[in-house]
Design a protein around this motif. Sequence first.
Motif, mmCIF file in Angstrom:
data_model
loop_
_atom_site.group_PDB
_atom_site.id
_atom_site.type_symbol
_atom_site.label_atom_id
_atom_site.label_comp_id
_atom_site.label_asym_id
_atom_site.label_seq_id
_atom_site.Cartn_x
_atom_site.Cartn_y
_atom_site.Cartn_z
ATOM 1 N N ILE A 1 -3.348 3.488 -0.958
ATOM 2 C CA ILE A 1 -3.754 2.929 -2.238
ATOM 3 C C ILE A 1 -3.207 1.516 -2.313
ATOM 4 O O ILE A 1 -1.987 1.314 -2.322
ATOM 5 C CB ILE A 1 -3.184 3.762 -3.421
ATOM 6 C CG1 ILE A 1 -3.495 5.247 -3.253
ATOM 7 C CG2 ILE A 1 -3.662 3.198 -4.748
ATOM 8 C CD1 ILE A 1 -4.954 5.604 -3.254
ATOM 9 N N GLU B 1 0.852 -1.173 0.000
ATOM 10 C CA GLU B 1 0.000 0.000 0.000
ATOM 11 C C GLU B 1 0.895 1.233 0.000
ATOM 12 O O GLU B 1 1.877 1.290 0.731
ATOM 13 C CB GLU B 1 -0.909 0.033 1.228
ATOM 14 C CG GLU B 1 -1.977 -1.031 1.206
ATOM 15 C CD GLU B 1 -2.917 -0.954 2.396
ATOM 16 O OE1 GLU B 1 -2.570 -0.287 3.393
ATOM 17 O OE2 GLU B 1 -3.992 -1.552 2.321
ATOM 18 N N SER C 1 -1.333 8.147 -1.099
ATOM 19 C CA SER C 1 -1.569 9.136 -2.147
ATOM 20 C C SER C 1 -0.886 10.428 -1.714
ATOM 21 O O SER C 1 -0.465 10.573 -0.565
ATOM 22 C CB SER C 1 -3.070 9.350 -2.350
ATOM 23 O OG SER C 1 -3.633 9.951 -1.194
#
Length: 174
Positions: free
Chosen positions: A35, A22, A25
């Motif tokens: 994300i 992950e 952003s």
Amino acid sequence: VTVAIPGEIAPLHSEAPDVALELLSSGTTGPPKRIPIAWHTLEAALGSAHGTALFGSEAPALSGLDLSPAISGLSLGNIGGVYMMLPSVLIGQPIVMLDRFSVEPWVRAVRLYLPEILSVQPAGLRMILDAKVPPEDIASLTTIVSGASKLDPDLQDRFEQHYGIRVFGAYGAT
């Protein structure tokens, strides 16, 4: 390793087996969001890194190759840094990690290791031009992939004309 700052960044949420990592952003439209990058997405991106299939039956025999180090001043906190680093790790390529992009250490590393392709952010391209780096100091380079922000076409043209190095824009959202 997940580091969460209470109230600012959500802790790692995904325990899905198909999520490889992950990334945060940028937070330009609100608080940074995690994300998820799926394994298949990561494999597709890394499998075609530098035009080389790294997975499956098309993977080249890389053992015993004399690989010059990859040189990176890109953050591992964004997708550009991750996508630059992981192919090198996968093929056993040494990596020169700069603390951050700075012209003098970057030029020294290019002169020492003579890479043909590197990643440099648009701001770095501008810094190289502004520092008036002699073209012969980075003459081993044939290609620069530029991401992390939009590549101004005028900057790209000036850099390519001055150095004779092809610059490819690779800007996109995390």
